[in-house]
Design a protein around this motif. Structure first.
Motif, short mmCIF file in Angstrom:
data_model
loop_
_atom_site.label_atom_id
_atom_site.label_comp_id
_atom_site.label_asym_id
_atom_site.label_seq_id
_atom_site.Cartn_x
_atom_site.Cartn_y
_atom_site.Cartn_z
N GLY A 85 95.58 56.09 12.88
CA GLY A 85 95.51 57.52 13.17
C GLY A 85 94.19 58.13 12.38
N LYS B 209 93.30 57.54 4.65
CA LYS B 209 94.66 56.53 3.95
C LYS B 209 94.54 57.01 2.39
N ARG C 87 94.09 60.30 10.06
CA ARG C 87 93.99 60.91 8.62
C ARG C 87 93.60 59.75 7.86
N SER D 92 105.66 54.88 6.47
CA SER D 92 104.19 54.89 6.71
C SER D 92 103.91 53.92 7.43
N ARG E 279 99.94 63.39 0.53
CA ARG E 279 100.65 63.69 2.19
C ARG E 279 100.37 65.03 2.61
N ASN F 198 97.09 59.70 4.92
CA ASN F 198 98.33 58.91 5.31
C ASN F 198 98.46 58.03 4.22
#
Length: 823
Positions: free
Chosen positions: A30, A34, A32, A26, A67, A72
């Motif tokens: 980004g 968390k 995405r 990981s 996920r 993320n």
């Protein structure tokens, strides 16, 4: 087609591929959102047990689910490798703690990989390594600078078996939290952390922990134990020192008939020192102390007291009050001294009646309705209280507290049940205290540039009497960092709960050498979205964890008030009516299960057998049932794998039978998603997957020859593989590959329920054969008789009965029942 699917080969292949391609790594950043999934890290004092498997399977299933839903995910693990558990195990096996610990870590890490847990091993943290514990020492020094760490002499909880001090939170029902042996009191110099400076904040913010179980929040409230009242000091005839008490009912002070001390109160020795019957009193007091130490229930049974023939003076009216010692007054509560007010406290009343002490009511109900001699412990109006008579309790408490403060014998105050955290341990296997003792300079912190103070190697460790480090001359003797003269290192080590108070922050960058944490990475991943562990840590580890975060916030290292958003306390694994334990001989070895049934079956059963927050009753039949289920899934998918690998569009106008499978598929998607996301009910999610598998078999038995049948079947199979992949990741990856997918199932998107197929357009009807219920079947509402007959005759049990007899006739009652008559 194999009757038993080749789980050993499958699991080995996919574990190798995950490892080779670092699938579980990981990174920060980004677009995405968390999601931080955290399980309490294990003590590496042996092999994994089923409690570990349950804890980590819960976290792993959730991690995979999140996920696949576009998060993320950070899912790390480490080793709580210092402290009593690892050291005691090393002593038992005659191996140095370091070797025993590191060997166990290697073995348990292999077990975790065999179970397919999706940990980012690049973030692995081991608390017994210098690169970790140097930061324990750094935190210690930072707190020392700010007055949060101090050294004092006092009575401590001592475990004779472990040969070390225990914090109050580590004493359970009067015994050691590790071995249950009776705790004694011992006077030692101890390092303490002033956790009570944060007591108010720790208590106030419990109400904001909406994602924590109410049971845990209640336990923390009770442990912190806020009490509003007053401190009052009583002068003692013939002594300069005064006795301080804390009371929540200063309004009752005119009804006090005695001052009662704990037998371990520091003033007791002075009070009996010149007494003509000193020897008798000391023997009687020691007897009470021994009984309290060996049987904590003694304090809750019959009240036992010793009169010292000394007197304290009530500062409000000058009345001389006899000083007693009693078994029900403990040093760890309040000040270790109380004023006895028997008319308004049941415990004091019981004591006073036994020893014929006067009982004088000083508070009466506002309405005056209270029978003479009856205990009254509520607020009311003061009587027999001098100038305060006629006042309400509330008004009297305010005026009395102000008078006490003005005249210097007390004040209004708030106290807490929680005590400062004693962190000194007289053991070898722990973080050395970074302090030097110099005769000229006193206590001198080790300079930061000299950290870490390394734990020295020892060939043979002497565990009895004091700290083993005292016996290592080259460690003890050093130079004072301040004056350069000869000095001695502190020989205590830190409580293991220091290690576990901040390890989860280190996961955000386990390799950083210049600081304990990288604040930017902590800011990205925190707060922890879900923390999974046992209820037994409610008032120990979880309290320390909250305190440590707040301390780091005040050092400017982190932001926010609380580190953990949601807490899941999983239940125990029970076998033969008791928690699995080596001593009871009722353990189940995870390695045995993996070898016989596979990791996926082990994970599936541990998640299916019970909701995560409930205790799980072990069942050999249950795990065999889960194994049969996985074989069924493997067979139905591999049977059609040759055409399942070829994608096909869903039919624009599905038949009634196809609609049934589509509806079941999307209803299952909706249920599984909700059960995991909202309620963490993995057991019901798995049950839904099992039901969908049954529908796949029913569709297969009915035939997959009509246009669109295979496309709908493939759609359902794909959804099933995706949905059960968090529970059985190895088999899911294998079947995902066999059905023509070139990506990891973990990197695939979670299926979404199509609202068109969620409308309640189905009804379950019974199938009666010769008047007896033989099966049930889902049918579309208002379906025509021919469609219903096709569905009924496709049920495996009905096919079997039809083959055994001759159909005479059938009768369908719309949406109600299907009757079959056989000759």
């Amino acid at each position: 087609m194999a009757e038993i699917y080749p789980f050993r080969d499958i699991e080995k292949i996919w574990q190798s591929r995950w490892d080779e391609h670092q699938v579980f790594r990981s990174t920060e950043g980004g677009d995405r959102p968390k999601y931080y999934v955290l399980e309490m890290l294990p003590y590496p004092s042996g092999r994994l047990h089923m409690g570990h498997v349950r804890n980590y399977s819960i976290g792993d299933a959730l991690s995979r689910f999140k996920r696949m839903n576009g998060f993320n995910v950070l899912h790390p693990i480490g080793w709580d490798s210092f402290g009593l558990p690892a050291e005691n195990a090393a002593i038992k096996h005659g191996i140095h703690p370091e070797k025993w610990t590191l060997d166990n870590i290697a073995f348990m890490k292999t077990q975790m990989k065999r179970l397919g847990f999706s940990y980012d091993w690049a973030r692995e943290t081991t608390t017994c390594l210098p690169e970790y514990y140097r930061w324990n020492q750094w935190f210690f020094l930072e707190m020392y600078k700010r007055g949060l760490v101090y050294r004092k002499h006092g009575l401590v909880n001592w475990c004779n078996v472990c040969q070390t001090v225990l914090a109050n939170e580590q004493v359970v029902n009067g015994g050691c939290w590790r071995d249950g042996s009776a705790i004694t009191q011992k006077k030692l110099a101890q390092w303490c952390i002033r956790i009570t400076d944060y007591a108010e904040e720790l208590l106030d913010e419990i109400d904001r922990l909406d994602g924590w179980p109410e049971r845990v929040r209640t336990m923390q409230r009770n442990w912190i134990g806020r009490s509003v009242g007053a401190k009052v000091c009583f002068a003692v005839d013939g002594f300069a020192e005064r006795i301080e008490i804390f009371t929540t009912r200063i309004d009752t002070i005119y009804g006090a008939n005695a001052i009662i001390l704990s037998p371990e109160h520091p003033m007791v020795e002075a009070l009996i020192e010149t007494h003509p019957e000193q020897a008798r009193l000391r023997e009687a007091i020691d007897t009470i102390i021994r009984r309290i130490r060996t049987d904590r229930s003694f304090v809750d049974t019959e009240k036992e007291g010793i009169c010292l023939d000394r007197y304290a003076v009530n500062p409000f009216n000058g009345e001389r009050l006899p000083i007693w010692i009693a078994n029900f007054i403990l040093m760890e509560y309040g000040t270790g001294a109380i004023m006895a007010v028997p008319a308004h406290d049941g415990r004091d009343r019981e004591f006073s009646l036994k020893y014929d002490l006067p009982i004088r009511p000083v508070v009466a109900p506002v309405d005056g309705c209270c029978a003479e001699g009856e205990l009254y412990d509520a607020y009311g109006v003061l009587i027999n209280s001098g100038e305060y008579s006629g006042l309400t309790s509330e008004a009297a408490m305010d005026r009395m507290s102000r008078r006490a403060e003005a005249e210097g014998f007390g004040c209004a105050t708030v106290t807490f049940r929680m005590r400062d955290w004693g962190i000194s341990r007289q053991r070898y296997w722990g973080t050395p205290i970074p302090i030097v003792h110099c005769e000229a300079c006193g206590l001198v912190p080790v300079p930061e540039q000299e950290l870490p103070v390394l734990l020295p190697p020892m060939e043979r460790i002497d565990y009895h009497g004091g700290s083993p480090l005292e016996n290592i001359t080259e460690f003890v003797h050093t130079r004072c960092p301040k004056c350069g003269g000869p000095a001695r290192r502190d020989t205590d080590t830190m409580d293991t709960f220091i290690d576990s108070s901040w390890y989860y922050l280190r996961y955000t960058d386990a390799q950083i050498a210049s600081a304990a944490i990288d604040p930017a990475k902590v800011a990205y991943w925190f707060p922890v979205d879900i923390y999974i562990g046992g209820i037994e840590h409610a008032v120990g580890h979880l309290t320390y964890t909250r305190f440590w975060w707040k301390m780091m916030r005040d050092l400017g290292m982190v932001k926010g008030s609380e580190p953990v958003t949601r807490l899941l306390t999983q239940g125990m694994v029970i076998k033969d009516g008791a928690k699995m334990s080596k001593s009871l001989g009722n353990i189940v070895d995870p390695d045995y299960l993996i070898e016989r049934f596979g990791a996926d079956t082990s994970r599936l059963f541990i998640l299916f057998a019970s909701p995560p927050e409930k205790d799980l009753d072990w069942s050999d039949q249950g795990i065999e049932g889960c194994f049969r289920f996985l074989n069924r899934v493997y067979r139905i998918v591999t049977k059609h794998a040759h055409w399942l690998a070829a994608p096909a569009p869903l039919p624009a106008e599905p038949t009634e039978r196809q609609l049934l499978l589509l509806r079941k598929t999307h209803q299952t998607i909706a249920k599984v998603t909700s059960d995991i996301e909202e309620r963490l009910q993995f057991n019901t999610a798995i049950a839904a997957c099992m039901e969908l598998t049954n529908e796949l078999y029913a569709a297969d038995n009915a035939g997959l020859d009509a246009p669109g049948d295979r496309a709908v079947f493939r759609h359902a199979v794909e959804a099933l593989i995706l949905m059960f992949s968090p529970f059985v990741p190895h088999l899911a990856e294998e079947l995902w590959a066999q059905t023509g997918h070139g990506t990891y199932v973990l990197d695939s998107a979670w299926p979404q329920a199509d609202p068109r197929y969620l409308v309640a357009e189905c009804v379950e009807i019974p199938i009666m054969v010769n008047g007896k219920l033989r099966a049930r079947v889902q049918i579309p509402v208002d379906a025509d008789e021919a469609s219903v007959k096709e569905l009924v005759f496709g049920v495996p049990r009905i096919q079997q009965l039809l083959a055994e007899g001759t159909l005479k006739k059938h009768l369908y009652v719309k949406n109600k029942v299907f009757n079959i008559i056989l000759k």
